[in-house]
Design an enzyme around this catalytic site. Structure first.
Site, PDB file in Angstrom:
ATOM      1  CG  MET A   1      -1.865  -1.187   1.262  1.00  0.00           C
ATOM      2  SD  MET A   1      -3.103  -1.190  -0.036  1.00  0.00           S
ATOM      3  CE  MET A   1      -4.293  -0.027   0.645  1.00  0.00           C
ATOM      4  CD  GLN A  54       2.734  -1.220   8.089  1.00  0.00           C
ATOM      5  OE1 GLN A  54       3.043  -1.185   6.904  1.00  0.00           O
ATOM      6  NE2 GLN A  54       1.648  -1.843   8.525  1.00  0.00           N
ATOM      7  CB  CYS A  84       5.831  -5.812   2.923  1.00  0.00           C
ATOM      8  SG  CYS A  84       6.007  -5.275   1.201  1.00  0.00           S
ATOM      9  CG  ASN A 186      -5.269  -7.916   5.694  1.00  0.00           C
ATOM     10  OD1 ASN A 186      -4.141  -8.107   5.260  1.00  0.00           O
ATOM     11  ND2 ASN A 186      -6.135  -7.148   5.088  1.00  0.00           N
ATOM     12  N   GLY A 187      -7.384 -10.019   4.559  1.00  0.00           N
ATOM     13  CA  GLY A 187      -7.237 -10.826   3.367  1.00  0.00           C
ATOM     14  C   GLY A 187      -8.547 -11.082   2.653  1.00  0.00           C
ATOM     15  CG  ASP A 188      -8.878 -12.959  -0.474  1.00  0.00           C
ATOM     16  OD1 ASP A 188      -8.034 -12.204  -1.000  1.00  0.00           O
ATOM     17  OD2 ASP A 188      -8.838 -14.191  -0.559  1.00  0.00           O
ATOM     18  N   GLY A 210      -7.437  -3.585   3.022  1.00  0.00           N
ATOM     19  CA  GLY A 210      -6.296  -3.023   2.317  1.00  0.00           C
ATOM     20  C   GLY A 210      -6.645  -2.672   0.890  1.00  0.00           C
ATOM     21  NE  ARG A 211      -4.556  -7.100  -2.176  1.00  0.00           N
ATOM     22  CZ  ARG A 211      -4.754  -8.287  -2.736  1.00  0.00           C
ATOM     23  NH1 ARG A 211      -4.505  -8.465  -4.012  1.00  0.00           N
ATOM     24  NH2 ARG A 211      -5.223  -9.302  -2.018  1.00  0.00           N
TER      25      ARG A 211
END
Length: 311
Positions: A1, A54, A84, A186-188, A210-211
Site C-alpha cells: 500500500m 508503520q 510485506c 486481513n485478506g480478501d 487493504g487493497r
C-alpha cells in the site's frame, strides 16, 4: 500500500467510517538517515486518529531508533511490518522475510516494545510458504514480547496476493485461549457480505481492509451498515463518486505537488468508477492527465454524460 495510504487517501477513508488507520510503511534506515521522503510519511492530521505509524527494517538498533523517532510524532501506536511480500523489501531481509528468521523478528519486537512508551503492534502473514505456516505458535511468542495487537494476513509470503486467503489459521490464533490481545483478520475482504461472513465464522476482534479500499472508501460505510443492520447499502451515485474522487485528487495535489499527485491518483480511478458502463474513454483520458485542471475538466464531462447517469 506504499504511495496509496497517504494522508489524502486516509482522509476519505476516515470520512466513510474507517476506525483505525496506519501510515504507509516507512523504512527504518530512511528515518534514521533523515531522508525527506521517509520523514514526510510520518505526518498525519489529528482527525485521522487513532492512527499508527508503520515501520519496517531488519536491524534491531535501527528499528528501535526509528520507533523512537516515530513516537516523537505522537501517533497512537507503532506498527511493525513483518508481512510485506514485495521482492524489493524481502530481498533486503525485511517485511515477510522476517518469517524465515522468527528469532530475529521476536528480538526486534521485544526491543521496540521496550524502546517506546506507546503501544506496539505487529502485522504479519501465516508463514513463509505452505510448508512453514508458523503463525499459531509465533503469535503467542509475539504476544509475550509485549505487543498490544496482532494483525494477520491469511496468506504466506510465497503466495504474495494470489489465490484465496486462508482464514482458518487466523481463526485458530483468535480462538487460542492463551491469546489475550486483539487479533485482526486481513485478506480478501472486498465487500460488506464478505466482511460479515469472516466476522461470523472467525472470532477475530476486527477486520483490516487493504487493497479493496483503493478507490472505494465507501467500503467502510458499507461494512459497518451491514454488520449493524444486515442490509446492503446502495452503491454511491455517479455524483458522489465524482465528488469524492475530486476531493481526493485535490488533496493529493496539495500534499505531493501537482504532477506527482495527478499521476499517483491514477491507481485509484478504476476503483472510484468501477462498474460504470461506457466509462473506458474517460478512464483512458484520466490516465493520460498530467495536470489538475485537465482532470477536473474530465470530471465535469463525466457528470454531463447522460449515458453514465441513466444506467
Amino acid at each position: 500500500m506504499e504511495d496509496i495510504t497517504d494522508p489524502p487517501f486516509r482522509s476519505v477513508c476516515k470520512q466513510f467510517g474507517a476506525d483505525v488507520m496506519v501510515t504507509e510503511f516507512v523504512s527504518s534506515d530512511g528515518m534514521i538517515r533523515s531522508i525527506d521522503k521517509s520523514l514526510k510519511k510520518l505526518s498525519f492530521a489529528a482527525e485521522e486518529r487513532p492512527l499508527g505509524i508503520q515501520i519496517f527494517g531488519n536491524n534491531v538498533n535501527a528499528l528501535c531508533d526509528a520507533a523512537i523517532i516515530a513516537a516523537q510524532n505522537q501517533p497512537d501506536f507503532i506498527d511493525l511490518n513483518f508481512g510485506c511480500p514485495v521482492s524489493k523489501i524481502v530481498s533486503k531481509g525485511c517485511g515477510a522475510a522476517m518469517l524465515k528468521t522468527p528469532e530475529l523478528m521476536l528480538e526486534i519486537t521485544r526491543a521496540v516494545c521496550k524502546a517506546v512508551t506507546i503501544p506496539v503492534t505487529v502485522k504479519t502473514r501465516l508463514g513463509w510458504d505452505e510448508k512453514s505456516k508458523i503463525i499459531v505458535g509465533l503469535a503467542e511468542r509475539l504476544q509475550d514480547c509485549g505487543i498490544a495487537m496482532l494483525s494477520l494476513h491469511g496468506r504466506t509470503k510465497s503466495q504474495m496476493y494470489k489465490g484465496q486467503a486462508d482464514w482458518t489459521l487466523i481463526g485458530e490464533v483468535a480462538a487460542n485461549p492463551r491469546m489475550h490481545i486483539p487479533i485482526i483478520g486481513n485478506g480478501d475482504i472486498d465487500g460488506a457480505m464478505k466482511a460479515g461472513d469472516m466476522k461470523s465464522r472467525y472470532p477475530v476482534d476486527g477486520l483490516m481492509i487493504g487493497r479493496a479500499a483503493i478507490g472505494n472508501p465507501w467500503i467502510f460505510r458499507d461494512i459497518k451498515h451491514y454488520l449493524s443492520t444486515g442490509n446492503i447499502l446502495m452503491p454511491p451515485s455517479l455524483a458522489e463518486r465524482v465528488a469524492v474522487c475530486r476531493q481526493h485528487l485535490i488533496a493529493a495535489v496539495d500534499w505531493k505537488e501537482e504532477r506527482r499527485g495527478v499521476i499517483e491518483m491514477r491507481k485509484h480511478y478504476s476503483g472510484y468508477f468501477r462498474g460504470l458502463p461506457n466509462f473506458k474513454p474517460y478512464r483512458i483520458k484520466l490516465l493520460a492527465c498530467t495536470t489538475l485542471d485537465s482532470a477536473l475538466e474530465i470530471f465535469d464531462q463525466i457528470l454531463k454524460d447522460t449515458e453514465l447517469q441513466t444506467r
